[in-house]
Design an enzyme around this catalytic site. Structure first.
Site, PDB file in Angstrom:
ATOM      1  N   LYS A 186       2.861  -2.557   9.124  1.00 54.22           N
ATOM      2  CA  LYS A 186       3.218  -1.868   8.264  1.00 54.22           C
ATOM      3  C   LYS A 186       4.540  -1.111   8.188  1.00 54.22           C
ATOM      4  O   LYS A 186       4.939  -0.625   8.965  1.00 54.22           O
ATOM      5  CB  LYS A 186       1.957  -0.720   7.884  1.00 54.22           C
ATOM      6  CG  LYS A 186       1.796   0.166   6.831  1.00 54.22           C
ATOM      7  CD  LYS A 186       0.914   1.006   6.946  1.00 54.22           C
ATOM      8  CE  LYS A 186       0.571   1.869   5.600  1.00 54.22           C
ATOM      9  NZ  LYS A 186      -0.666   2.575   5.858  1.00 54.22           N
ATOM     10  N   GLY A 243       0.775  -1.162   0.037  1.00 56.69           N
ATOM     11  CA  GLY A 243      -0.120  -0.064   0.023  1.00 56.69           C
ATOM     12  C   GLY A 243       0.791   1.300   0.026  1.00 56.69           C
ATOM     13  O   GLY A 243       1.621   1.519   0.898  1.00 56.69           O
ATOM     14  N   GLY A 244       0.542   2.000  -1.031  1.00 57.26           N
ATOM     15  CA  GLY A 244       1.537   3.236  -1.164  1.00 57.26           C
ATOM     16  C   GLY A 244       3.018   2.732  -1.297  1.00 57.26           C
ATOM     17  O   GLY A 244       3.165   2.259  -2.341  1.00 57.26           O
ATOM     18  N   MET A 245       3.893   3.197  -0.354  1.00 58.25           N
ATOM     19  CA  MET A 245       5.040   2.919  -0.349  1.00 58.25           C
ATOM     20  C   MET A 245       5.608   1.820   0.747  1.00 58.25           C
ATOM     21  O   MET A 245       6.487   2.157   1.093  1.00 58.25           O
ATOM     22  CB  MET A 245       6.195   4.000  -0.538  1.00 58.25           C
ATOM     23  CG  MET A 245       6.054   4.809  -1.757  1.00 58.25           C
ATOM     24  SD  MET A 245       6.630   6.511  -1.723  1.00 58.25           S
ATOM     25  CE  MET A 245       8.280   6.013  -1.688  1.00 58.25           C
ATOM     26  N   SER A 246       4.626   1.135   1.121  1.00 55.88           N
ATOM     27  CA  SER A 246       4.639   0.309   2.247  1.00 55.88           C
ATOM     28  C   SER A 246       4.275  -1.161   1.928  1.00 55.88           C
ATOM     29  O   SER A 246       3.475  -1.337   1.153  1.00 55.88           O
ATOM     30  CB  SER A 246       4.003   0.800   3.583  1.00 55.88           C
ATOM     31  OG  SER A 246       4.354   1.963   3.984  1.00 55.88           O
ATOM     32  N   ASP A 268      -8.580  10.038   1.911  1.00 54.77           N
ATOM     33  CA  ASP A 268      -8.296   8.824   0.908  1.00 54.77           C
ATOM     34  C   ASP A 268      -9.409   7.766   0.967  1.00 54.77           C
ATOM     35  O   ASP A 268      -8.905   6.676   0.952  1.00 54.77           O
ATOM     36  CB  ASP A 268      -7.028   8.233   1.214  1.00 54.77           C
ATOM     37  CG  ASP A 268      -6.312   7.721   0.040  1.00 54.77           C
ATOM     38  OD1 ASP A 268      -6.912   7.694  -1.111  1.00 54.77           O
ATOM     39  OD2 ASP A 268      -5.251   6.881   0.235  1.00 54.77           O
TER      40      ASP A 268
END
Lengths: 312, 325
Positions: B40, B20-23, B134
């Site tokens: 995370k 998710g995103g940059m994780s 979001d």
């Protein structure tokens, strides 16, 4: 009259932090132009992921050609700096290998080689994500060819006005291009940095190529978003007008970006054109070659690398 | 990336849930508490990035402050070799995205029940000074008991929070289907920004698809700004007019024209008989001027005119030659 190329690097105290320093490189192509590269880590980040390079890229046919580029790497603490440094090295090596070719063709091919080189490095080293922006200017006579990918920028400063010559490859930049967002809102947009294109990102790379006719007295600025995100175009022109030398101008830009609290690394190349030869022929080129002046001496923001450095 | 069975700072990795995103998000077992948790961990492209660090800090702060059945609970944080990570409660369930993809359109009572619970959680966030910003079906889990749980507060806006920009390597434009016009315009947004996303999710549950779609994320963003919302009561299957009017109110382009807050939206759902149906007239009607499309049309017109003029000139020239000029 022969064009003499000299390179000088200085370490200057940084405005961002008394414990840090910034690197500045000056390439003088006497009497035609002076190019100054300057880069500072800034106040927010622990490392400098920006790189810049400049080189005398004259081909074997006596034409004077110079190449300048900035790159803003991404990939975190470990790989951002690696990406911008390696990309510029591959880009310059590729360019200098065939520097007498048509500028557009060689710029395009050099960008592709840098792109595939980065992808190869990612694969071999198991790096999940890494990339860089690239904004490069090739000057040859009165013609400047730009290769651009990402959200660094190229500006032309002429008659007291600064004109941005590149289009940002970011979400906000695309919204401006599609006329969904007005250009003046881009600096404050939450998605200003979110890249839609970059070297090392995606399968293929398609840099924008522009050709511009330059004149005596023009100044060209190549800069990363750490600079332009906090300095308006008009301020850029004013800072240029107030600075006598390109070094002073570059220093002013970096200091101003720090003052404004730029959140990124801050890097710029300033090129001042004293004279513009009409045909791009190097005056006395034959003499230069007889005197044994080496072509393709490259100078990078951090490390001096001869043109024949072996690829990583 | 960690593999099942790996040990990470006292946790035992069970599976990789998602990126998710940059994780990277993992399901892990915490032996000390004898429970499953979610870890995370940012991938290496985010290490040393102050923006990523701030996103982590914010998510931790928000999830540890809020306490509501609709909000995923934050359990703590840690760091290994200076790399921060988050620990959150593990929720067993299916994402609303999966449910919509496999079962939408939902019958209006089912869609209403779900959106009420989601809106209640978001209203609670707003009352505690947090705007999610979001909201999308990917960030909502539905438990077996039908309870929605909202995840991912990494972009949340808090009262004290400074502006967070998206990193260079974040996936292009995220999910533009749920972006409010003010977000496209680059503004920070406020509780009415979440209300817009709630309206889009409600629309999607009822219609089976979001109101604006497309392959190009920028074009979808442009539609949020320039296109009017198609009327839900004229879709197949047709929803009740009152529900369609409530959705249209959530999806007004100007935040001031929406419900003043999420509680007002819930009140409108409680009293469908008092909903003003006149707002339906603003939907699906005349399109707002889209400068991009207008430009394309002008270019097409100019080209057509040019071609016609060239043909006419050629015809005149041939006529002149034929008549012996």
């Amino acid at each position: 009259m022969g064009a003499k190329v000299t390179l000088r690097t200085e370490v200057l105290p940084s405005t961002g932090s008394p414990h840090r320093s910034m690197v500045s490189t000056t390439m003088t192509v006497s009497p035609l132009m002076v190019g100054v590269g300057i880069s500072d880590t800034g106040t927010q980040r622990g490392d400098n992921q920006d790189s810049y390079r400049m080189a005398d890229a004259s081909g074997g046919d006596s034409r004077l050609r110079t190449l300048f580029a900035v790159a803003d790497g991404m990939g975190g603490l470990l790989h951002g700096r690696f990406a911008s440094t390696v990309a510029l090295q591959l880009f310059f090596e590729s360019f200098l290998r065939d520097s007498s070719s048509n500028a557009e063709r060689v710029l395009r091919r050099s960008a592709e080689e840098a792109h595939f080189g980065l992808q190869q490095a990612m694969q071999q080293l198991g790096i999940p994500r890494m990339g860089t922006t690239l904004t490069a200017a090739c000057l040859e006579g009165s013609r400047m060819s730009l290769a651009h990918i990402g959200d660094s920028r190229a500006y032309l400063i002429r008659s007291g006005r600064a004109e941005c010559l590149t289009h940002d490859h970011s979400t906000a930049g695309e919204l401006v291009r599609m006329r969904i967002l007005s250009p003046e809102k881009i600096r404050g947009h939450a998605r200003r940095s979110e890249l839609t294109k970059g070297l090392g990102l995606g399968l293929f790379v398609q840099p924008d190529i522009h050709h511009i006719t330059v004149c005596e007295g023009d100044r060209i600025v190549l800069c990363t978003d750490g600079v332009w995100s906090v300095i308006e175009d008009e301020e850029l022109a004013n800072a240029s007008a107030a600075s006598e030398s390109p070094l002073e101008f570059g220093r002013t830009l970096v200091d101003l970006a720090m003052e404004r609290g730029s959140e990124d690394n801050v890097s710029a190349i300033v090129i001042h054109l004293n004279q513009v030869p009409t045909e791009g022929r190097r005056a006395g080129g034959l003499l230069d070659r007889l005197l044994g002046r080496k072509r393709g001496a490259v100078h990078a923001g951090r490390t001096r690398t001869p043109a024949d450095t072996r690829m990583l | 990336m960690l593999k099942p069975g790996d040990q990470f700072d006292g946790f035992e990795i069970r599976s990789h849930i998602a990126r998710g995103g940059m994780s990277d998000i993992y399901r892990a077992y915490e032996p000390a508490a004898r429970r499953d948790v979610v870890l995370k961990i940012p991938d290496s492209s985010g290490w040393g990035d102050p923006v990523q660090f701030e996103r982590f800090q914010r998510e931790l702060e928000v999830t540890q402050t809020l306490d509501h059945p609709t909000i995923q609970r934050g359990l703590g944080s840690g760091s290994v070799d200076h790399i921060p990570y988050l620990v959150a409660e593990y929720v067993e369930g299916r994402s609303l995205r999966e449910l919509i993809d496999s079962e939408a359109p939902f019958a209006p009572p089912r869609a209403e029940e779900l959106i009420r619970k989601i809106a209640d959680g978001i209203a609670y966030c707003h009352e505690h000074g947090v705007v999610h910003r979001d909201l999308k079906p990917e960030n909502i889990l539905i438990t077996a008991a039908g309870q929605p749980v909202i995840l991912d507060f990494g972009l949340a806006l808090t009262r004290k929070g400074r502006r967070i920009t998206y990193p260079k390597l974040s996936s292009i434009a995220g999910t533009p289907e749920y972006m409010a016009p003010e977000q496209v315009d680059g503004q920070r947004g406020d509780p009415r920004t979440d209300l817009y996303a709630i309206g889009i999710i409600f629309y999607e549950m009822l219609a089976g698809h979001p109101p604006f779609e497309g392959d190009n994320p920028m074009a979808v963003m442009g539609q949020h700004v320039f296109r009017s919302i198609p009327r839900l009561d004229r879709q197949e299957p047709a929803g009740p007019e009152s529900m369609a009017a409530i959705v249209i109110r959530c999806l007004q382009k100007k935040p001031d024209d929406r419900f003043p807050d999420v509680r007002a939206f819930l009140e409108a759902l409680d009293h469908p008989e008092s909903v003003d149906l006149a707002i339906l007239q603003t939907a699906g009607g005349k399109e707002a001027a889209d400068p991009y499309l207008r430009n394309q049309v002008l270019v097409a017109l100019a080209i057509s005119l040019g071609v016609l003029s060239a043909v006419a000139l050629l015809a005149i020239f041939l006529q002149w030659v034929h008549t012996g000029g």
